[in-house]
Scaffold this active site. Sequence first.
Site, PDB file in Angstrom:
ATOM      1  N   ASP A 107      -1.798  -1.154   5.955  1.00 19.07           N
ATOM      2  CA  ASP A 107      -1.939  -0.667   7.331  1.00 19.07           C
ATOM      3  C   ASP A 107      -2.888  -1.502   8.176  1.00 19.07           C
ATOM      4  OD1 ASP A 107      -4.490   0.057   6.562  1.00 19.07           O
ATOM      5  OD2 ASP A 107      -4.061   2.191   6.426  1.00 19.07           O
ATOM      6  N   ASP A 131      -7.011  -1.957   4.394  1.00 23.89           N
ATOM      7  CA  ASP A 131      -6.417  -2.988   3.538  1.00 23.89           C
ATOM      8  C   ASP A 131      -6.813  -4.396   3.977  1.00 23.89           C
ATOM      9  OD1 ASP A 131      -4.928  -1.138   1.953  1.00 23.89           O
ATOM     10  OD2 ASP A 131      -3.527  -0.923   3.614  1.00 23.89           O
ATOM     11  N   LYS A 176      -9.094  -3.590  -3.624  1.00 26.61           N
ATOM     12  CA  LYS A 176      -7.708  -4.022  -3.454  1.00 26.61           C
ATOM     13  C   LYS A 176      -7.572  -5.547  -3.452  1.00 26.61           C
ATOM     14  CE  LYS A 176      -5.873   0.084  -1.145  1.00 26.61           C
ATOM     15  NZ  LYS A 176      -5.213   0.652   0.045  1.00 26.61           N
ATOM     16  N   ASP A 234       0.875  -1.163   0.000  1.00 28.56           N
ATOM     17  CA  ASP A 234       0.000   0.000   0.000  1.00 28.56           C
ATOM     18  C   ASP A 234       0.919   1.221   0.000  1.00 28.56           C
ATOM     19  OD1 ASP A 234      -2.451   1.540   0.427  1.00 28.56           O
ATOM     20  OD2 ASP A 234      -1.619   1.916   2.419  1.00 28.56           O
ATOM     21  N   LYS A 235       0.544   2.301  -0.694  1.00 30.88           N
ATOM     22  CA  LYS A 235       1.440   3.456  -0.807  1.00 30.88           C
ATOM     23  C   LYS A 235       1.458   4.312   0.455  1.00 30.88           C
ATOM     24  CE  LYS A 235       0.363   7.375  -2.834  1.00 30.88           C
ATOM     25  NZ  LYS A 235       0.774   8.448  -1.881  1.00 30.88           N
ATOM     26  N   THR A 236       0.314   4.881   0.765  1.00 31.05           N
ATOM     27  CA  THR A 236       0.263   5.894   1.821  1.00 31.05           C
ATOM     28  C   THR A 236       0.513   5.295   3.196  1.00 31.05           C
ATOM     29  OG1 THR A 236      -1.336   7.097   0.488  1.00 31.05           O
ATOM     30  CG2 THR A 236      -1.104   7.769   2.783  1.00 31.05           C
TER      31      THR A 236
END
Length: 698
Positions: A588, A592, A569, A394-396
Amino acid sequence: MSKHSDTKHTAGHEHMSHQGKQHSAGHEGHQGHGDHGGHQGHGGGGGHASHHAHMVADFRKRFFISLVATVPILALSPLIQSALGLEQTLSFTGDNYVMLAVASFVFFYGGWPFLKGLVNEVKQGSPGMMTLIALAITVAYGYSGVVALGLRGKVFFWELATLIDIMLLGHWIEMRSVMGASRALEELAKLVPKEAHKLAEDGSTSEVPVNELVQGDKVLIKPGEQIPVDGEVIDGASSINEAMLTGESKPVEKQAGDQVIGGAINGEGSLQVEVKKTGEESFLSQVIKLVEQAQESKSRTQDLANSAAKWLTYIAISAGAVTLASWLVFSAVDFAFALERTVTVMVITCPHALGLAVPLVVAVSTALAASNGFLIRNRSPFEQARNIKAIMFDKTGTLTKGEFGVDQVVSFGSDFDEDEVLALAGAVESQSEHPIARAIAEAAEGHPQPEEFKAIPGKGAQAKVEGRQVMVVSPRYLKEESLSYPEDKLASAQEKGATLAFVLVDGGPAGAVALTDVVRPESKEAVARLKEMGIKVMMITGDNRKVAQSVADELGLDDYFAEVLPEEKAAKVKEVQARGWKVAMTGDGVNDAPALAQADVGIAIGAGTDVAVETADIVLVKSNPMDALALIELSRATYRKMIQNLFWATGYNALAIPLAAGVLISWGVLLSPAMGAVLMSLSTVIVAINARFLKIDV
């Protein structure tokens, strides 16, 4: 729905396992003597530790008492007397009866754990190590006993006694190894202090037991003290050492509004903390619970070891029977010699080391993982991590910090350079609490002091800076006011999908500050190292394609998925799995969750004090992508250790069984029962030592 729905309740807590079976890694291979000596297990970390301590003490006591009793048996044994030339000195009428009496004591006292183990294994329908030892010593004792009472033949009480001594010594060493492997769990339990300085409304403090604190209470933590509870700093500032909890050696700065973890060590400042979590809700309790779950979680490799141990038992009994029959039928030897060969074969084949080969590695790897800040909830997915072909981040908040940082400063003319544009913007934004404002203010160190600050709701802020009217506004403000600027100068920032803050001086655009979600410094190294390991590194994010591509290019990712909604996702994970790859998902653990559940290995990263992430297989305490790398490396190292241990535990059998049976007797090579026990114990010690050398090379 989590993929871990096959949940059982063990020792008062949730036990997650793909097989849905209860299993204690620390006790594997020890079913037979798990309750000998009157000591019952107690469930939970402290009970297990106490139980292991009793077992260690019991084996030590039995070993030394049996060793002392072995001395007269050795002195009275005809073979020993003959070897030392002391037949006339030490032999006397009735010495066989004395030997029988002392050997009976050694057999029933020293051999009791093995005899009881045989009964337990037979009851469970799972003959194993204890069955082999018990059969070997029973056959030896029974035959020698009837010889001592008058049957023609030769006694080998000394072989019986030394065999029991060596087995007890081996078990003592092994149980100490198990204790050592579980020590990290005990150390965790000792971290939280017993008392705390509770703050009253008038500011006075009183000493109260930690278990009496409730949510909302306020406590004082003095410099150098351990923090007694999970909570939030309400006053004071200090640096906190969280190394034992997160594996992070560098002290973490804490001030009002920051979270602290019970068990961490306070640094140089005093802190006032409001209690947020106590008892089983606390971070430390959850860590201990997860470590216990991991130690109980069934290992797929353990299934292989258990199966091998059972087959080895059948092979041992069969080999013993064949050895006895072969010597009696095809050779002119007495029954005592044939029986001695049989006993030796059964001892050599004993799978004690095999029973410990995997559990010791499991215990060490679990403790090693916990000390490095990641917690294994389920053994099977952890073991599968070595086969990961793709990892999706996951990016953030995972690859990035999840907070704005200044990426670029642009000046629109010659009146102000980039540094001046940033300084003016920083002066205005220093008075605002908005995340973008904070990022600009932090980047503009040493900015001038603003006056007459005023917020412009939804559009920005303004203030007087060194006599000039300065505004920091959004693109929307410029559009509404029909203000133009050289757009080509912001082309690269817009390509990245950066957030723009325009700086107006006395009503005219002077420049702009471009902000992006800051990529973590360690992300680039983690991605490069993962790719070196042959793993495809991907990113999944809800951000727009420009932002995603910018981060992907900066980090050198193999692929990325942008503009993905949380509920989509899991489908993206499935899409990558459809390529035939084992996939790890790292997120996180909140939005997710479906993707973590769908992945072959679900990794919750940056969980901080909230470690109870139900859908994750592994929980990473820190928000550090390097920990995902360390996790995969530990999985690979753990598997290598398991295979090495299985080899050491079983490989010697192929050589030792024929020697024990007497195949090379014509060349003068013959193993006694005692030497067979030495070889068996040696392999066990090698397995225990080898497990202790497990480490993470990251």
